[in-house]
Scaffold this motif. Sequence first.
Motif, mmCIF file in Angstrom:
data_model
loop_
_atom_site.group_PDB
_atom_site.id
_atom_site.type_symbol
_atom_site.label_atom_id
_atom_site.label_comp_id
_atom_site.label_asym_id
_atom_site.label_seq_id
_atom_site.Cartn_x
_atom_site.Cartn_y
_atom_site.Cartn_z
ATOM 1 N N ASN A 192 -55.411 -31.298 -20.163
ATOM 2 C CA ASN A 192 -54.816 -32.580 -20.571
ATOM 3 C C ASN A 192 -53.296 -32.465 -20.636
ATOM 4 O O ASN A 192 -52.567 -33.391 -20.265
ATOM 5 N N TYR A 195 -51.940 -32.342 -17.125
ATOM 6 C CA TYR A 195 -52.046 -33.687 -16.545
ATOM 7 C C TYR A 195 -50.911 -34.583 -17.040
ATOM 8 O O TYR A 195 -50.287 -35.311 -16.262
ATOM 9 N N GLN A 243 -63.577 -22.061 -14.489
ATOM 10 C CA GLN A 243 -63.729 -23.294 -15.275
ATOM 11 C C GLN A 243 -62.465 -24.141 -15.161
ATOM 12 O O GLN A 243 -62.543 -25.365 -15.011
ATOM 13 N N GLU A 246 -62.322 -25.737 -11.802
ATOM 14 C CA GLU A 246 -63.209 -26.904 -11.753
ATOM 15 C C GLU A 246 -62.573 -28.100 -12.445
ATOM 16 O O GLU A 246 -62.659 -29.240 -11.974
ATOM 17 N N GLY A 247 -61.901 -27.849 -13.583
ATOM 18 C CA GLY A 247 -61.216 -28.932 -14.285
ATOM 19 C C GLY A 247 -60.095 -29.540 -13.460
ATOM 20 O O GLY A 247 -59.912 -30.758 -13.448
ATOM 21 N N TYR A 248 -59.349 -28.701 -12.776
ATOM 22 C CA TYR A 248 -58.315 -29.205 -11.860
ATOM 23 C C TYR A 248 -58.944 -30.121 -10.808
ATOM 24 O O TYR A 248 -58.437 -31.210 -10.528
ATOM 25 N N ALA A 249 -60.033 -29.679 -10.214
ATOM 26 C CA ALA A 249 -60.664 -30.432 -9.136
ATOM 27 C C ALA A 249 -61.151 -31.806 -9.621
ATOM 28 O O ALA A 249 -60.987 -32.815 -8.924
ATOM 29 N N LYS A 250 -61.729 -31.828 -10.826
ATOM 30 C CA LYS A 250 -62.241 -33.097 -11.358
ATOM 31 C C LYS A 250 -61.122 -34.074 -11.699
ATOM 32 O O LYS A 250 -61.285 -35.287 -11.601
ATOM 33 N N SER A 251 -59.978 -33.547 -12.113
ATOM 34 C CA SER A 251 -58.877 -34.409 -12.554
ATOM 35 C C SER A 251 -58.053 -34.948 -11.400
ATOM 36 O O SER A 251 -57.331 -35.933 -11.551
ATOM 37 N N GLY A 252 -58.137 -34.296 -10.239
ATOM 38 C CA GLY A 252 -57.335 -34.707 -9.098
ATOM 39 C C GLY A 252 -55.869 -34.350 -9.227
ATOM 40 O O GLY A 252 -55.020 -34.918 -8.537
#
Length: 340
Positions: A192, A195, A243, A246-252
């Motif tokens: 977060n 981001y 992990q 994966e979080g990077y990928a989901k957030s774009g």
Amino acid sequence: MFEKQIEIPSPAEIIEKTPMTASLKAIKAERDKLISDVLCGNSDKLLLIVGPCSAHEAAPVLEYVERLGKLNEKVQDKIVLIPRIYTNKPRTKGVGYKGMFSQPDPTKSEDILKGIYAIRDLNIKAITASGLTAADEMLYPENIHYVEDLLSYIAVGARSCENQLHRLVASGIDVAVGVKNPMSGSTLALLNSVYAAQSAQIFKLNGWQVKTNGNPLAHAILRGAVDGYGNDIPNFHYETVMQVAEGYAKSGMKNPAVIIDANHSNSGKKFKQQIRICEEVMQNRMYDGDFKKIVKGFMVESFLEEGNQTEDKVYGKSITDPCLGWKDTERLILDIADKV
């Protein structure tokens, strides 16, 4: 109650009195691009942010950076060396020594104006002597503008990761900003924060409403966590790194990147464990392509003399967290370069 003591000139006024030469500006521009290329995936080099926990005295820090500059000639095809010149770093409890910015002489009381000039002088001398621009921690967001023109890397610490002003100011910085995971170890809070730093923002800063475009070079630093009982929980292992990926990928988010902080809660502040941690991460990079793609480098605490001291009696020895000594550091850097 606040008592006014000394009026501090604005960053613009200070910079005007202590400017960089055109040649030093050119070095910084080149260094900024080297770091950006790594974070953006345009270079296979590794970033290595390395140096003392705190820059408490100019002479040994300058000697250390000069040594890094010479070592850089051997590894520059594989590693982008970024010296740590951490001038805002206080003792953990915030009492006593508060860092060179506030306290240029650790044996005397605070003198912030003198400290600002001291850290600018140190950074300019370091670039001149080594050809390397440095990293510093943004402990106090309003202070960063006094040195931002000199630095190629800025870190947001674990205790600042969830602070909104740190996130917002990071969004307006023009160089790489590494954000450490919070003390809890929450990867959600870490992502977060990254981001927010990558996003355009409007907020109040130093008496102005300001607008930023977001910082695409903001990225994650994994430094380990601390549980409710004060136990260290390492998070440099494969599972946590993936992990975060994966979080990077989901957030774009742009430019997914992780830097491994080999000290702090990853090592339990057992400074020699930094060597083992770096070796394990390098093994994982060789084993797994996805891991290699996201792990862009290391942060290592190192100084001329190993360990630390409670008083400033030994030249080139940390007065905050314990550090690797120079011999181990040189060996580690050469070993990492061989495995890139």
